[in-house]
Design an enzyme around this catalytic site. Sequence first.
Site, mmCIF file in Angstrom:
data_model
loop_
_atom_site.group_PDB
_atom_site.id
_atom_site.type_symbol
_atom_site.label_atom_id
_atom_site.label_comp_id
_atom_site.label_asym_id
_atom_site.label_seq_id
_atom_site.Cartn_x
_atom_site.Cartn_y
_atom_site.Cartn_z
ATOM 1 C CB SER A 13 -0.961 -0.040 1.192
ATOM 2 O OG SER A 13 -1.907 0.979 1.134
ATOM 3 C CG ASP B 150 -2.486 4.088 -1.434
ATOM 4 O OD1 ASP B 150 -3.239 3.880 -2.407
ATOM 5 O OD2 ASP B 150 -2.480 3.366 -0.419
#
Length: 446
Positions: free
Chosen positions: A102, A241
Amino acid sequence: MGRKIFGTDGVRGTANSHPMTAAMALRLGAAAGRYFRSGDHRHRVVIGKDTRRSGYMIENALTAGLTSVGADVLLLGPVPTPAVGMLTRSMRADLGVMISASHNPYQDNGIKFFGPDGYKLSDAAEEAIEALLEGEPEPVPSEEIGRASRIEGDRSRYVEFAKGTIPGRQSLAGLKVVVDCAHGAAYRTAPEVLYELGAEVVPVGVAPNGYNINLGCGSTDPAAAAEAVVVHGADLGIALDGDADRVMIIDETGRIADGDQLMALIAGLWADQQRLARGTLVATVMSNLGLERHLRGRGLRLERTAVGDRYVVEAMRAGGFNLGGEQSGHVVMTDHATTGDGLIAGLQFLSAMVESGRPASALARVFEPVPQLLENVRYAAGAAPLEAEAVRRAIAAAEARLNGTGRLLIRKSGTEPLVRVMGEAEDPALLSEVVQSVAAEIARAS
């Protein structure tokens, strides 16, 4: 039994260190494949990844484990995490896997599992997979070994899906949009979606090299995107992200709006349209007190959960709610997706701009946040700073000083060796003093 290697968002760690090793990935693949094996059909698994160099290693190891228990593996290559959830369900796969850490730096990696319904696994399912890790492998006979193939074109399924989430497929013609893909999983899909919807696209963070994911860009460091918005005279900036399940919104002045502001906007719009299920938004304990007050003023309700988008989704499914998320930029809209989707959330904001004819700056500041301060304190392996008596005394003293005028939240990260100290108070000076005092004591105990 409790989970040992699964955290709040799958398995995560430094690549080539426990638990994020090729050997563990192989064992996890075999265990997950066994857990989801049922019936006599050929079992299908889809695997996506972000752009980290270690993704190749983890992908190959997972594939070996899955095929060893008879599963056929379809390799998607770099795609956003929400695309894996969507494709798992769309392609009738038995299991979906996303290889990503992530928002973390490239040194880390992670493995997230999705069930056949496209949702992340429950704690119980993860515990069951861990239990299978404890036993001996159960490979299938040689004639039943699965096959692996790299598939092309399925990214376009997600592109079309994302475009379809804008009401009436509104045209974005005339809007200039900066999209920062964090050199991550959405570096191709996000610009493509925006372009095909008619926007003039200014791409940022679309040159991954295996090492630059989230580096000085993306939702966790949106300064570059904010600068690009101002320099290019853009109408909006969308900062994703590394795996594109988070987003930060940047208005035309370069001002950044977090997930709380975006959720407040969508909740209000959906409430006006009678679309907000049960008049409720689900968010975590980290969301700003100002959001809660704003919703209450609109006659809406905020339901809080533990930190982690998977807990938000679990509460949404249990309560029949359709909107939730996190201040960090996860926005979950179960009418569209099974997990946080930064691009789709950004499209909802663009749709609101088109529908209202108002600039981003008029939509991105829905409520006045209560001053909030977050300090992250890294601790050494094996340390337990929150158990130290001095830390407990510091926390009690800080709460006494707040005396009901704010709140203090201290928790260990589920993805990194960090203790997060978050405080909220109307008095910024008092807020700084109490947060810093607790953080300092935790640092001494770490």
